[in-house]
Design an enzyme around this catalytic site. Sequence first.
Site, PDB file in Angstrom:
ATOM      1  N   ASN A   1      -5.574   1.573  11.795  1.00  0.00           N
ATOM      2  CA  ASN A   1      -6.209   2.233  12.935  1.00  0.00           C
ATOM      3  C   ASN A   1      -7.383   1.362  13.411  1.00  0.00           C
ATOM      4  OD1 ASN A   1      -6.496   4.266  14.750  1.00  0.00           O
ATOM      5  ND2 ASN A   1      -7.499   5.694  13.348  1.00  0.00           N
TER       6      ASN A   1
ATOM      7  N   SER B   1      -9.768  12.536  10.766  1.00  0.00           N
ATOM      8  CA  SER B   1      -9.593  11.691   9.570  1.00  0.00           C
ATOM      9  C   SER B   1     -10.951  11.249   9.024  1.00  0.00           C
ATOM     10  CB  SER B   1      -8.726  10.473   9.908  1.00  0.00           C
ATOM     11  OG  SER B   1      -9.284   9.779  10.999  1.00  0.00           O
TER      12      SER B   1
ATOM     13  N   GLY C   1       0.061   4.381  -0.020  1.00  0.00           N
ATOM     14  CA  GLY C   1      -0.778   5.536   0.281  1.00  0.00           C
ATOM     15  C   GLY C   1      -0.045   6.464   1.231  1.00  0.00           C
TER      16      GLY C   1
ATOM     17  N   LEU D   1       0.388   6.676   4.763  1.00  0.00           N
ATOM     18  CA  LEU D   1       1.298   6.177   5.804  1.00  0.00           C
ATOM     19  C   LEU D   1       2.355   5.238   5.213  1.00  0.00           C
ATOM     20  CD1 LEU D   1       1.291   7.031   8.695  1.00  0.00           C
ATOM     21  CD2 LEU D   1      -0.035   5.013   9.296  1.00  0.00           C
TER      22      LEU D   1
ATOM     23  N   LYS E   1      -6.675   4.519  21.716  1.00  0.00           N
ATOM     24  CA  LYS E   1      -6.811   5.353  20.509  1.00  0.00           C
ATOM     25  C   LYS E   1      -8.210   5.176  19.913  1.00  0.00           C
ATOM     26  CE  LYS E   1      -4.495   7.204  16.599  1.00  0.00           C
ATOM     27  NZ  LYS E   1      -4.390   6.509  15.302  1.00  0.00           N
TER      28      LYS E   1
ATOM     29  N   GLY F   1       0.836  -1.207   0.000  1.00  0.00           N
ATOM     30  CA  GLY F   1       0.000   0.000   0.000  1.00  0.00           C
ATOM     31  C   GLY F   1       0.862   1.244   0.000  1.00  0.00           C
TER      32      GLY F   1
ATOM     33  N   ASN G   1     -12.139  19.687  14.866  1.00  0.00           N
ATOM     34  CA  ASN G   1     -12.106  19.079  16.202  1.00  0.00           C
ATOM     35  C   ASN G   1     -12.490  20.093  17.277  1.00  0.00           C
ATOM     36  OD1 ASN G   1     -11.268  16.828  14.888  1.00  0.00           O
ATOM     37  ND2 ASN G   1      -9.199  16.784  15.755  1.00  0.00           N
TER      38      ASN G   1
ATOM     39  N   ASN H   1     -10.821   8.136  19.235  1.00  0.00           N
ATOM     40  CA  ASN H   1     -11.426   8.309  17.908  1.00  0.00           C
ATOM     41  C   ASN H   1     -12.951   8.263  17.984  1.00  0.00           C
ATOM     42  OD1 ASN H   1      -8.925   6.575  15.844  1.00  0.00           O
ATOM     43  ND2 ASN H   1      -9.014   8.644  16.640  1.00  0.00           N
TER      44      ASN H   1
HETATM   45  P1  NAP Z   1      -4.402   5.589   2.170  1.00  0.00           P
HETATM   46  O1  NAP Z   1      -3.671   6.875   1.939  1.00  0.00           O
HETATM   47  O2  NAP Z   1      -5.763   5.427   1.571  1.00  0.00           O
HETATM   48  O3  NAP Z   1      -3.466   4.420   1.630  1.00  0.00           O
HETATM   49  C1  NAP Z   1      -3.889   3.086   1.564  1.00  0.00           C
HETATM   50  C2  NAP Z   1      -3.152   2.450   0.413  1.00  0.00           C
HETATM   51  O4  NAP Z   1      -3.448   1.051   0.390  1.00  0.00           O
HETATM   52  C3  NAP Z   1      -3.547   3.001  -0.958  1.00  0.00           C
HETATM   53  O5  NAP Z   1      -2.379   3.404  -1.634  1.00  0.00           O
HETATM   54  C4  NAP Z   1      -4.199   1.818  -1.647  1.00  0.00           C
HETATM   55  O6  NAP Z   1      -3.941   1.712  -3.018  1.00  0.00           O
HETATM   56  C5  NAP Z   1      -3.508   0.677  -0.950  1.00  0.00           C
HETATM   57  N1  NAP Z   1      -4.216  -0.584  -1.123  1.00  0.00           N
HETATM   58  C6  NAP Z   1      -5.491  -0.889  -0.795  1.00  0.00           C
HETATM   59  N2  NAP Z   1      -5.771  -2.160  -1.142  1.00  0.00           N
HETATM   60  C7  NAP Z   1      -4.630  -2.650  -1.689  1.00  0.00           C
HETATM   61  C8  NAP Z   1      -4.279  -3.916  -2.246  1.00  0.00           C
HETATM   62  N3  NAP Z   1      -5.163  -4.906  -2.307  1.00  0.00           N
HETATM   63  N4  NAP Z   1      -3.027  -4.081  -2.709  1.00  0.00           N
HETATM   64  C9  NAP Z   1      -2.129  -3.073  -2.668  1.00  0.00           C
HETATM   65  N5  NAP Z   1      -2.399  -1.856  -2.163  1.00  0.00           N
HETATM   66  C10 NAP Z   1      -3.641  -1.663  -1.677  1.00  0.00           C
HETATM   67  O7  NAP Z   1      -4.525   5.274   3.707  1.00  0.00           O
HETATM   68  P2  NAP Z   1      -3.641   5.823   4.927  1.00  0.00           P
HETATM   69  O8  NAP Z   1      -4.109   7.176   5.307  1.00  0.00           O
HETATM   70  O9  NAP Z   1      -2.195   5.627   4.631  1.00  0.00           O
HETATM   71  O10 NAP Z   1      -4.118   4.840   6.072  1.00  0.00           O
HETATM   72  C11 NAP Z   1      -3.631   3.507   6.221  1.00  0.00           C
HETATM   73  C12 NAP Z   1      -3.971   3.057   7.631  1.00  0.00           C
HETATM   74  O11 NAP Z   1      -3.182   3.832   8.541  1.00  0.00           O
HETATM   75  C13 NAP Z   1      -5.448   3.327   8.025  1.00  0.00           C
HETATM   76  O12 NAP Z   1      -5.928   2.315   8.844  1.00  0.00           O
HETATM   77  C14 NAP Z   1      -5.363   4.641   8.783  1.00  0.00           C
HETATM   78  O13 NAP Z   1      -6.417   4.815   9.721  1.00  0.00           O
HETATM   79  C15 NAP Z   1      -4.034   4.482   9.501  1.00  0.00           C
HETATM   80  N6  NAP Z   1      -3.423   5.763   9.880  1.00  0.00           N
HETATM   81  C16 NAP Z   1      -3.240   6.738   8.941  1.00  0.00           C
HETATM   82  C17 NAP Z   1      -2.646   7.944   9.329  1.00  0.00           C
HETATM   83  C18 NAP Z   1      -2.414   9.049   8.338  1.00  0.00           C
HETATM   84  O14 NAP Z   1      -1.993  10.129   8.744  1.00  0.00           O
HETATM   85  N7  NAP Z   1      -2.655   8.878   7.052  1.00  0.00           N
HETATM   86  C19 NAP Z   1      -2.250   8.127  10.666  1.00  0.00           C
HETATM   87  C20 NAP Z   1      -2.451   7.098  11.583  1.00  0.00           C
HETATM   88  C21 NAP Z   1      -3.042   5.918  11.174  1.00  0.00           C
HETATM   89  P3  NAP Z   1      -4.504   2.724  -4.137  1.00  0.00           P
HETATM   90  O15 NAP Z   1      -3.556   3.886  -4.101  1.00  0.00           O
HETATM   91  O16 NAP Z   1      -4.369   1.906  -5.380  1.00  0.00           O
HETATM   92  O17 NAP Z   1      -5.896   3.056  -3.753  1.00  0.00           O
END
Ligand code: NAP
Length: 303
Positions: A103, A250, A9, A11, A182, A7, A200, A186
């Site tokens: 999360n 979020s 994305g 994080l 957490k 992934g 918030n 949330n």
């Molecule tokens: P995100 O930006 O949506 O990234 C998720 C990634 O996973 C996307 O790039 C997506 O691909 C990829 N993905 C989904 N299914 C897949 C698969 N089958 N094979 C390969 N890649 C796949 O999410 P995020 O914000 O990083 O969050 C990830 C987790 O971390 C969540 O649970 C979130 O709550 C937690 N978190 C995030 C943050 C933050 O600041 N972002 C902070 C703390 C916790 P595509 O690009 O192709 O859609």
Amino acid sequence: MTWHVLGAGSLGSLWATRLARAGLPVRLILRNSARLAAYHQAGGLTLVEPQQTSLYPLSAESLDAHTPIQRLLVACKAYDAEEAVARLAPRLNPGAELILLQNGLGSQDAVAARVPRARCILASSTEGAFRNEDFSVTFAGQGSTWLGDPLPASPPLWLEQLTAAGIPHQWTDEINTKLWRKLALNCAINPLTVLHNCRNGGLSQQADEVAALCMELGELLRSCGHNSAANELHAEVRRVIEATAANYSSMYQDVAAGRRTEISYLLDYACNAAFRQQQPVPHLQALQQRLRTHLSARGLPTT
Ligand code: NAP
């Protein structure tokens, strides 16, 4: 030892770029060949930080590649993690390690059940990142990551690599308690920001609702055996509301962007746990119902 990152994305990219910057071998796993082609077109991952923006041309493959995996950072959303990991299960070496960044609660058990011979290390992070566009991520909030094994076991040696990569982290023997805490924060904040359409800080106007939720969540944490997660919960929720007053949660951001939320792993998980404990949680249930109605009115998934 290669860090496979599932992934790319927000994080996942934040971790992958910092590990690579420290000279560690990193390989991205993208969902399919179309995403892999788009990644190659972008030329790599871009990390935007306050002082610099850098492009990292990391190696990448799609989910159906065949290279063996020893260490896997799972950086999908909670609702994607189980299925994505199940696809990779045949590629995991004996004794492989997974680090689960999701999360909330619920996805970790589902993932672990798909890979019974691997070690699953759970993470709870307060770092913040968001995607500007595909394969470009802004590091938006300093924070730290708790890491721990829900089974009694010593910390892995690769924690030193996180230190070398400048990824702030701490090992804990109580990762489930950290994740519950957490989750409770949330649940007390995120759904209300969606329903009241506010940052918030706007929740300082909803003090009674916040207090009632904290009361139920505190009791739920205690009845689930996480007493320390219940301590001073209401006070911390108020502190977070004040300290992050200008931020959108979020869940608010997901709804505003028309994206699926992680409600199943937050509010639904809490309500289901309360049901199993036979603990009445009328405010949490009412919140769950209101949020589902709100999501479905906007054509978004309610789970
Ligand atoms: P995100 O930006 O949506 O990234 C998720 C990634 O996973 C996307 O790039 C997506 O691909 C990829 N993905 C989904 N299914 C897949 C698969 N089958 N094979 C390969 N890649 C796949 O999410 P995020 O914000 O990083 O969050 C990830 C987790 O971390 C969540 O649970 C979130 O709550 C937690 N978190 C995030 C943050 C933050 O600041 N972002 C902070 C703390 C916790 P595509 O690009 O192709 O859609």
